[in-house]
Scaffold this active site. Structure first.
Site, PDB file in Angstrom:
ATOM      1  CG  HIS A   1      -5.733  -2.157  -1.762  1.00 11.91           C
ATOM      2  ND1 HIS A   1      -4.393  -2.634  -1.298  1.00 11.91           N
ATOM      3  CD2 HIS A   1      -5.517  -1.054  -1.526  1.00 11.91           C
ATOM      4  CE1 HIS A   1      -3.940  -1.988  -0.699  1.00 11.91           C
ATOM      5  NE2 HIS A   1      -4.259  -0.770  -0.798  1.00 11.91           N
ATOM      6  CD  GLU A   2      -6.580   1.550  -4.406  1.00 10.38           C
ATOM      7  OE1 GLU A   2      -6.586   2.591  -3.573  1.00 10.38           O
ATOM      8  OE2 GLU A   2      -5.486   0.950  -4.585  1.00 10.38           O
ATOM      9  CG  HIS A  41      -7.216   2.939   0.837  1.00 12.96           C
ATOM     10  ND1 HIS A  41      -6.542   3.272   1.895  1.00 12.96           N
ATOM     11  CD2 HIS A  41      -6.561   2.269  -0.214  1.00 12.96           C
ATOM     12  CE1 HIS A  41      -5.167   2.858   1.723  1.00 12.96           C
ATOM     13  NE2 HIS A  41      -5.173   2.064   0.393  1.00 12.96           N
ATOM     14  CB  CYS A  74      -0.997   0.010   1.250  1.00 11.68           C
ATOM     15  SG  CYS A  74      -2.121   1.375   1.378  1.00 11.68           S
TER      16      CYS A  74
HETATM   17 ZN    ZN Z   1      -3.636   0.956  -0.104  1.00  8.39          ZN
END
Ligand code: ZN
Length: 191
Positions: A154-155, A158, A112
């Site tokens: 993954h995004e 966030h 990341c």
């Molecule tokens: Zn990340």
């Protein structure tokens, strides 16, 4: 398979490396509260949004990343960009929702841009279908599998204040937090 953060490339051009360091200096790092905050939906589709998307695409490219979420660029917006093929265009997803994910899951290594030096195993659904808006506010649907699906998930994490530390095994999380603290100490000592 590294995620978001590209693997270390020792033969990399020093100019490219310098640009990468400069980009990472603009990306919010672990410990910044914005990374733990649920981002707000985008409700204006205007020039400012297009500028934001362009800036994020540039940051991601310079950082040699494959994905970036707006909170990492310091903006609490439900917006992400990604590019999993080096020569393809940057994709932007505004207000993305994972509307379906496969029962079929797999483990893969992820890094990341907000967690320098950390690479941990994360289990994720192999296939997803995502509903989102484009920069003009028009609806779009993305069906993704494998690496692309992993990057998008993954995004999207966030945008909900979720980091890979929350999704890995307890042992790997411990190890990662220790290495982050060590880096922090080294940085403080150097400052
Ligand atoms: Zn990340």
């Amino acid at each position: 398979m590294a995620e978001e953060e590209a693997p270390e490339q020792p033969q990399i051009d020093p100019e490219v490396l310098a640009r990468r360091q400069a980009a990472i200096a603009h990306i919010r790092q672990f410990g910044d509260p914005i990374l733990r905050t649920k981002a707000r939906a985008v409700d204006h589709f205007d020039g400012a949004l297009r500028d934001e998307i362009e800036r994020m695409g540039r940051l991601m490219g310079d950082a040699i990343g494959v994905g970036l979420a707006a909170p990492q660029a310091g903006v609490s917006h439900r917006l992400l960009v990604y590019r999993t093929e080096p020569d393809s265009a940057v994709q932007a997803l505004v207000n993305p929702e994972i509307e379906w994910s496969s029962r079929d899951k797999e483990w893969g290594e992820e890094g990341c841009l907000s967690l320098p030096g950390v690479h941990v195993e994360v289990e994720r659904p192999v296939h997803v279908r995502v509903r989102a808006l484009n920069a003009d506010g028009d609806p779009l649907t993305v069906e993704a599998s494998g690496f692309e699906a992993r990057v998008i998930q993954h995004e999207v994490d966030h945008l909900d204040g979720v980091l890979i530390l929350d999704r890995t095994t307890r042992d790997q999380r411990k190890e990662a937090v220790r290495s982050l603290r060590e880096r922090e100490r080294a940085r403080d000592a150097a400052a």
